[in-house]
Design a protein around this motif. Sequence first.
Motif, PDB file in Angstrom:
ATOM      1  N   ARG A 186       0.603  -1.379  -0.406  1.00  0.00           N
ATOM      2  CA  ARG A 186       0.175   0.138   0.225  1.00  0.00           C
ATOM      3  C   ARG A 186       0.993   1.139  -0.220  1.00  0.00           C
ATOM      4  O   ARG A 186       2.202   0.989   0.425  1.00  0.00           O
ATOM      5  CB  ARG A 186      -1.029  -0.216   1.384  1.00  0.00           C
ATOM      6  N   ARG A 187      -0.163   2.346  -0.476  1.00  0.00           N
ATOM      7  CA  ARG A 187       1.110   3.618  -0.584  1.00  0.00           C
ATOM      8  C   ARG A 187       1.571   4.060   0.352  1.00  0.00           C
ATOM      9  O   ARG A 187       2.440   4.197   1.059  1.00  0.00           O
ATOM     10  CB  ARG A 187       0.827   5.043  -1.278  1.00  0.00           C
ATOM     11  N   ASP A 190       1.659   1.156   6.035  1.00  0.00           N
ATOM     12  CA  ASP A 190       1.851  -0.439   5.731  1.00  0.00           C
ATOM     13  C   ASP A 190       3.356  -0.378   6.041  1.00  0.00           C
ATOM     14  O   ASP A 190       3.667   0.880   6.609  1.00  0.00           O
ATOM     15  CB  ASP A 190       1.925  -0.369   4.118  1.00  0.00           C
TER      16      ASP A 190
ATOM     17  N   GLN C 634       5.131  -4.003  -7.945  1.00  0.00           N
ATOM     18  CA  GLN C 634       3.933  -2.729  -8.177  1.00  0.00           C
ATOM     19  C   GLN C 634       3.149  -2.257  -8.633  1.00  0.00           C
ATOM     20  O   GLN C 634       3.674  -1.743  -9.886  1.00  0.00           O
ATOM     21  CB  GLN C 634       4.705  -1.655  -6.835  1.00  0.00           C
ATOM     22  N   GLY C 668      -8.972  -4.047  -4.049  1.00  0.00           N
ATOM     23  CA  GLY C 668      -8.265  -4.474  -3.005  1.00  0.00           C
ATOM     24  C   GLY C 668      -7.696  -5.810  -2.769  1.00  0.00           C
ATOM     25  O   GLY C 668      -6.594  -6.500  -3.112  1.00  0.00           O
ATOM     26  N   THR C 672      -4.298  -6.552  -3.163  1.00  0.00           N
ATOM     27  CA  THR C 672      -3.452  -6.086  -1.853  1.00  0.00           C
ATOM     28  C   THR C 672      -3.660  -7.222  -1.003  1.00  0.00           C
ATOM     29  O   THR C 672      -3.086  -6.995  -0.010  1.00  0.00           O
ATOM     30  CB  THR C 672      -3.158  -5.408  -1.815  1.00  0.00           C
ATOM     31  N   GLU C 673      -5.249  -6.987  -1.251  1.00  0.00           N
ATOM     32  CA  GLU C 673      -6.458  -8.038   0.047  1.00  0.00           C
ATOM     33  C   GLU C 673      -6.090  -9.697   0.372  1.00  0.00           C
ATOM     34  O   GLU C 673      -6.559 -10.522  -0.844  1.00  0.00           O
ATOM     35  CB  GLU C 673      -7.637  -7.438   0.112  1.00  0.00           C
ATOM     36  N   ARG C 692      -4.477  -5.574   3.666  1.00  0.00           N
ATOM     37  CA  ARG C 692      -4.364  -4.511   3.591  1.00  0.00           C
ATOM     38  C   ARG C 692      -5.168  -3.715   2.029  1.00  0.00           C
ATOM     39  O   ARG C 692      -5.634  -3.857   0.875  1.00  0.00           O
ATOM     40  CB  ARG C 692      -2.910  -4.030   2.353  1.00  0.00           C
ATOM     41  N   PRO C 694      -7.329  -1.075   0.284  1.00  0.00           N
ATOM     42  CA  PRO C 694      -7.052   0.028  -0.182  1.00  0.00           C
ATOM     43  C   PRO C 694      -6.994   1.208   0.895  1.00  0.00           C
ATOM     44  O   PRO C 694      -8.541   1.996   1.422  1.00  0.00           O
ATOM     45  CB  PRO C 694      -7.809   0.600  -1.266  1.00  0.00           C
ATOM     46  N   THR C 695      -6.090   2.124   0.485  1.00  0.00           N
ATOM     47  CA  THR C 695      -6.593   3.842   1.387  1.00  0.00           C
ATOM     48  C   THR C 695      -7.287   4.783   0.134  1.00  0.00           C
ATOM     49  O   THR C 695      -6.614   4.447  -0.943  1.00  0.00           O
ATOM     50  CB  THR C 695      -5.172   4.223   1.851  1.00  0.00           C
ATOM     51  N   ASP C 698      -4.246   4.947  -2.790  1.00  0.00           N
ATOM     52  CA  ASP C 698      -4.346   3.533  -3.705  1.00  0.00           C
ATOM     53  C   ASP C 698      -5.016   3.120  -4.736  1.00  0.00           C
ATOM     54  O   ASP C 698      -4.686   2.500  -5.481  1.00  0.00           O
ATOM     55  CB  ASP C 698      -4.367   2.139  -2.558  1.00  0.00           C
TER      56      ASP C 698
END
Lengths: 291, 165, 762
Positions: A186-187, A190, C634, C668, C672-673, C692, C694-695, C698
Amino acid sequence: MNPYNYQKAATLADAVAARGQPGTFLLAGGTDLIAQMKSGHRAPVNVVDVKSIPELASVQATGDGGLEIGAAVCASKLAQNDTIRQQHAGLHDSVQLIGSLQIQNRASIGGNVCNAAPSADAVPALIVDAAQARIAGPKGERTIALEDLFAGPGRTTLSEGELLVSIVLPKPDERSASAYLRFTPRREMDIAVVGAAARISVDGNNNITGARVSLASVAPTPIRAPAAEAALVGAPASGATFAAAAIAAQTDATPISDIRGSAEYRRELIAVLVRRALEQCAVRLNLEISQ
Amino acid sequence: MSSSQKVVVTCRVNGEDHTVLADPRDTLLELLRDRLEMTGTKEGCGNGNCGSCTVLADGVAVCACLVLAGETDGLEITTVEGLTANGTRHPVQQALIEHGGTQCGFCTPGIIMSAVALLNEKSKPTDAEIRHAIAGNICRCTGYEKIVRAISSAAETSATARAEV
Amino acid sequence: MNDPGQIDWSQKNSVVGKPLPRVDAGERVEGTAKYPADMALPGMLHAKTLRSPHAHAKIKSIDTMKAAALAGVKAIVTSGDFHDVPVGATIPMGEAGYDMWMVSVINIARDKVFWVGQPVAVVAATDPHIAEAALALIDVEYEALPAVMSIDAAMAPGAPAIHKHVITTGLEPPAQVPSNVCSRSVIERGNADDAISSAAASAAIDTTIDTGHQGYIEPQAMLAQVDSNGFAMVWAATQGQHTTELMISRMLDRPQSRIKVVPVEIGGGFGGKISIHGEAACVLLSEMTGRPVKMVMSREEVFQGGSGPPAAARHRIEVAAEADGTLTAIKGLYRQDCGGLPGLPPSLMMQASAALYQAPNLHLEGYDVVTNKPRTEAYRGPGGIQAYFAMEQAMDSLCQKLDMDPVEFRKKNAAVTGSTMPIGTPFPSIGLTTILDAVSKHDCWTSPLGEGAFPRGRGFGLGYWRGTSMTSACHISISGDGRPMVTMGSADISGTRTTMAQVAAEQFELSIDDVLVTMGDTKSVGYSDGAAGSRLARTMAAAIVEASDKALAELRTRAGRLLQTEPQTLTYERGVFRAPGAAQGGASISLAEIMQATLTDGAILETGVSTKLPLGVEVAAHVADVEVDTDTGQVTVLRYTAFQDVGRALNPTAVEGQIEGSVVQGLGWALTESFDYGDDGRLRNASMLDFRMPTALDVPPVEAVIIETPVPDVPYGLRGVGEVPIVPVGGCVANAVARAIGARVPQMPMTPERVLKAVKGR
Ligand SMILES: Cc1cc2nc3c(=O)[nH]c(=O)nc-3n(C[C@H](O)[C@H](O)[C@H](O)COP(=O)(O)OP(=O)(O)OC[C@H]3O[C@@H](n4cnc5c(N)ncnc54)[C@H](O)[C@@H]3O)c2cc1C
Ligand code: FES
Ligand code: FES
């Protein structure tokens, strides 16, 4: 969580005295300690809040042009500090990566150091700036190189009753710059899969006269990368030099596989991040980098 | 200390002083929710990971779940309940309503506090700055864009209001 | 009753179709909206759950003596305190019935534990800290059994069978011995193998999808109070108050008439708050102590076995086409991990995964297996994103082999209204080709990708979800001031009170401020199914239309009486009945005047019930632009556009909100999840830092493109909205990544490490 006694230490002497009691934990921002208390990982009998101790709460210029950062100063205060932004850009990078803004508003530099996580973001940035740790204890004060403070994951070399008062950064060379980068899926919000800090100093011919490289999350403690540093010092600041240092850094590390990444992946990332950190230093030095 | 012993804690929330009997294990979040019955601040994780408990402490955003009850003495705490003055909502609150920035609403108080902290610092934040300011607040319903639009428009509303004064 | 087919719903658009703010937004932004965790009653106790530390073990004994002796502890329950629900017990919930034994076992373990985190005992104490401390004082003796942690391990020959009663269904000849494979499902048409071997082009992909989570920000919470007559009140954040009542009733063998479930605000559900997770225990504890009992789960409990995550999967898809791009075959092997207890057979998910394509030859074969992980529960189009992650990658590979534009390929093979579905029946109304036309003209598809520091790719992916209809009920009463008050039998998890207020306002030709819509408790309104399966807005709208028509008819009768005019001759407009010639000064009467004059003549209280509404199938097409850092793996999503046919958008803001939120959930899981289980069955990342989601940094802004192809014979032509927008995301992003790096990432999430591996191996 177990019940505990909470007290605020007003002076360094109070804190040192309290620290001597069994089951006592110091609290700065609490972003590590409180989470550990909730999970049962730590069960303090006494929690001693050190945030209001004057020596721990301020950032000051030292007599010889360096900077002394109180252990309890939080990350967002450091991010706003002009000297840090101008002379310690790597540290400036790193404190803005810790958790979220909410976390940065509490998380102290001393807590980041003393929690002794191999992934602590501020530590490699401090190490490349040749940080000294000022320690107070029942037998008085002592100062050691910051990288000598770490004993293992979650463990420091502080002895019974000692605490970190401040971190002293010497004034950097005239033509010198630092950078810190980390990799996370994550940006933000994390924990570093790998973190890399670098500082280089160059002469008038853009030859590297001094270099420090430090890595996070690739060993039981944050580490220096001597092979990478050796590859840099004396060489011209060039893409080839940076690439060689990046490869050398891989040999400095002993990464493990865990939930955040495999050892193999970490080794790949070390080279990428060290190279990028060095390139960032070059950008900050306004160097034209040839291949 | 025995497990049922209580401690006296003093704190200042939304401009009012409180002295409360708390459990020594309470965090600021429990103090607010369980002892002061101010349940606007939410708990999504209890570990600083979601931002739903965000409050202002001396004007800056912090996770109430990571502040011990004892630490609150001397802090000026602002919660979502403290934003609506005399029936007038804060521009961020109003904008979230108008832009569809609240769905289930559980992240909303925390997002609002992060946004208020941002706007107190920067009157005209860019979208990137807004996203950075709420990166510690996880929202699972909205996908964030409507929240970003709301905060951005709240900044404009506030700017206009300031210009008119 | 009006025949809905006769009404031109597109004409009804003075309130419906408007992007109005949520009617309940004010309390949300002010912090006054009450979720169960926010509630408190005098004398309230706090409940905490002791959970299994083992992934698979026999419970030999439980000793609660020491815990019970702790000051402040008031009661403790274990499995012996609950009614013993037998294996095979079901309740009439959903289309196929709901497994009640499963519900009972996820609430309290009996004899054996099947995953880490399964409840073993529940303590009620005067303070949450004390309840927590008491858990450590309960002695449970376990006999650990070997744990089975993956689909492959569960299906391996000689694997220890987790359940003695599970014998694979759907095998020929029928299976005889216990197995971890619960069922085999097959959908067959033509001969897929022959078609593949003789095709001009074919493509295959073997995918692995990790367990994810719905990720609602509000942990499960509930409050129960049993009065001295034994009547139980339960306040719950549930997707269905009536289904919750039903489950509590069966778990406690207590008549439904003695239970009232009050739905309160819910902080996200997404499928994960259909089942009960502690409500029955709170009722028991309240009964034992005579005090209200509240349970609030911690985040760790939610992740570490206290709730049901969506299923992990291993899907293999192979597809084939003629040289001109005509699809000839789809062959699918689907394996779904349903966690510690048998799940639903995978046939619905299998059908959905192939539904959007017309393929003359099909062989879809699916298995659901048990493992020692938490029992899975629904998540937005259950199984859909996993299946489409495989299907859309296979289709995209085929397009690459054919050198064909992915959208043109879909146009050529798209399912249309009346074409044959995988199950052999004709497709109901479907607007896929309209969507595809919109995509091919849209800037997100036609504009150049642009240059970046790293390779970029544009991906396309489809998604389908059938949705369901089931039963929705409402009451409408007319208040003394003439305003309609709507009470829904279902819970509002997605803004339903707002969209239903729009429907009611439209029906009564009033403004949205003149109607009030509330969630009714189970004793104030009749049975409704839960808010799940993208069914609620469609079916509740139908119920409201029915109840509104009835209420307006009664108002008309009263207006006629008061105006001394034949009711049929009155015209109705915007809250006023007018006698003929009213424009020339004739008589008229408002709803308020009618009610003032007739309040004591008897209440106007009308019901609307919708059952068996035609389906409103959901189709979505997504386009993603990504950039892949080929040094770290990434993936950055640069742009995301989601096209969806919603039939009719009751409220465009709400529809966009569903789509944008869904896509970000999908991003997500796509990137990443992942739930990372150790060999011991413990989840190693049971926190929101390490799982994780997303924020805001992201994800890009998601653009929702709403398309409206109304469904015939459904009020307003509504389709389901809430589930399908997550379905295409994994496949769409995977296709973008594949086109950026020239290699496929067959695992979801496509973590940086996995992507880098694909980059290096290309
Ligand atoms: C959500 C979240 C995200 C995070 N993200 C990151 C991240 O990205 N990067 C990162 O590096 N960290 C991260 N952390 C960890 C943490 O925030 C940092 O390590 C922080 O700097 C700790 O500082 P603190 O003041 O909060 O420490 P505290 O919790 O107060 O203390 C940490 C430890 O240090 C000891 N200690 C504190 N001060 C002293 C002293 N003066 N002398 C001796 N011992 C002392 C304490 O007793 C304790 O053991 C995150 C934490 C959370 C909750
Ligand atoms: S509850 Fe405090 S950050 Fe999640
Ligand atoms: S609105 Fe539901 S989590 Fe943000």
